[in-house]
Write an enzyme that holds these catalytic residues in place. Sequence first.
Site, PDB file in Angstrom:
ATOM      1  CG  ASP A   1      -2.047   1.237   1.107  1.00  0.00           C
ATOM      2  OD1 ASP A   1      -2.656   0.505   1.344  1.00  0.00           O
ATOM      3  OD2 ASP A   1      -1.738   1.993   1.033  1.00  0.00           O
ATOM      4  CB  ILE A   2       0.988   3.870  -2.203  1.00  0.00           C
ATOM      5  CG1 ILE A   2       2.012   4.821  -2.726  1.00  0.00           C
ATOM      6  CG2 ILE A   2      -0.140   5.182  -2.322  1.00  0.00           C
ATOM      7  CD1 ILE A   2       3.107   4.113  -3.546  1.00  0.00           C
TER       8      ILE A   2
ATOM      9  CD  GLU B   1      -8.521   5.622  -1.440  1.00  0.00           C
ATOM     10  OE1 GLU B   1      -7.483   5.928   0.027  1.00  0.00           O
ATOM     11  OE2 GLU B   1      -6.979   5.881  -2.079  1.00  0.00           O
TER      12      GLU B   1
ATOM     13  CG  HIS C   1      -8.233  -2.859  -1.866  1.00  0.00           C
ATOM     14  ND1 HIS C   1      -9.638  -2.431  -2.756  1.00  0.00           N
ATOM     15  CD2 HIS C   1      -7.825  -2.175  -1.165  1.00  0.00           C
ATOM     16  CE1 HIS C   1      -9.724  -1.336  -2.567  1.00  0.00           C
ATOM     17  NE2 HIS C   1      -9.205  -1.284  -0.776  1.00  0.00           N
TER      18      HIS C   1
ATOM     19  CG  HIS D   1      -6.538  -2.663   3.563  1.00  0.00           C
ATOM     20  ND1 HIS D   1      -6.060  -1.440   3.424  1.00  0.00           N
ATOM     21  CD2 HIS D   1      -7.686  -2.474   3.428  1.00  0.00           C
ATOM     22  CE1 HIS D   1      -6.544  -0.801   2.702  1.00  0.00           C
ATOM     23  NE2 HIS D   1      -7.591  -1.601   2.112  1.00  0.00           N
TER      24      HIS D   1
HETATM   25  P1  5GP Z   1     -10.159   1.994   0.455  1.00  0.00           P
HETATM   26  O1  5GP Z   1     -10.561   1.060  -0.527  1.00  0.00           O
HETATM   27  O2  5GP Z   1      -9.938   0.087   0.913  1.00  0.00           O
HETATM   28  O3  5GP Z   1     -10.913   2.325   1.597  1.00  0.00           O
HETATM   29  O4  5GP Z   1      -8.667   1.919   0.638  1.00  0.00           O
HETATM   30  C1  5GP Z   1      -7.302   1.348  -0.999  1.00  0.00           C
HETATM   31  C2  5GP Z   1      -6.378   1.287  -0.453  1.00  0.00           C
HETATM   32  O5  5GP Z   1      -5.151   1.717  -1.214  1.00  0.00           O
HETATM   33  C3  5GP Z   1      -5.669   2.815   0.593  1.00  0.00           C
HETATM   34  O6  5GP Z   1      -4.958   1.868   1.756  1.00  0.00           O
HETATM   35  C4  5GP Z   1      -4.728   3.863  -0.624  1.00  0.00           C
HETATM   36  O7  5GP Z   1      -3.408   3.679   0.361  1.00  0.00           O
HETATM   37  C5  5GP Z   1      -4.171   2.726  -1.795  1.00  0.00           C
HETATM   38  N1  5GP Z   1      -4.034   3.041  -2.869  1.00  0.00           N
HETATM   39  C6  5GP Z   1      -4.598   4.312  -3.259  1.00  0.00           C
HETATM   40  N2  5GP Z   1      -4.300   4.266  -4.367  1.00  0.00           N
HETATM   41  C7  5GP Z   1      -2.450   3.303  -4.866  1.00  0.00           C
HETATM   42  C8  5GP Z   1      -2.071   3.383  -5.885  1.00  0.00           C
HETATM   43  O8  5GP Z   1      -1.948   3.858  -6.615  1.00  0.00           O
HETATM   44  N3  5GP Z   1      -0.497   2.755  -5.649  1.00  0.00           N
HETATM   45  C9  5GP Z   1      -0.984   1.531  -4.018  1.00  0.00           C
HETATM   46  N4  5GP Z   1       0.135   0.862  -3.876  1.00  0.00           N
HETATM   47  N5  5GP Z   1      -2.208   1.793  -3.393  1.00  0.00           N
HETATM   48  C10 5GP Z   1      -2.511   2.484  -3.154  1.00  0.00           C
END
Ligand code: 5GP
Length: 130
Positions: free
Chosen positions: A29-30, A88, A93, A95
């Site tokens: 995760d970035i 987001e 995905h 985590h």
């Molecule tokens: P969620 O959709 O579960 O709320 O969070 C999405 C996750 O994807 C976040 O923790 C965010 O940091 C990660 N994320 C979003 N865009 C990117 C990206 O371009 N590269 C990486 N490696 N992680 C990402």
Amino acid sequence: MPSIFTKIIEGEIPCYKIAEDDDFFAFLDINPNAKGHTLCVPKKEVDRLLDLDEQTYMGLMAFSRKVGLAIEATIPCKRVGMTVIGLEVPHVHVHLIPLNTMANATFQNKVSLAKEEFEEVAEAIRAKIQ
Ligand code: 5GP
């Protein structure tokens, strides 16, 4: 339009890759909650976890277990937590987050890593994948 994770899987956007097989892909995760925070995604682009067909769902869990064990063998932590949110990025995905305190699980306390630290931790986890 392909999701950002599909672009990562297809190599259009760079990532710190951890593992890949025919159906799944794992990368750091970035914006990590903790060092080693990893995302495991099905290559099949589906928005919501419970919309996955059962075989992909079970496969994602097995793949995430394998990656989680490698994280646990690499990062000093009490345990590796698993969370699925997806508010987001609309591409399922998992985590995988090294946990020492509840704060690591909240997505409010983030750690800042340099490129070299991402590379180093990705390489260390990759080396532990069975
Ligand atoms: P969620 O959709 O579960 O709320 O969070 C999405 C996750 O994807 C976040 O923790 C965010 O940091 C990660 N994320 C979003 N865009 C990117 C990206 O371009 N590269 C990486 N490696 N992680 C990402």
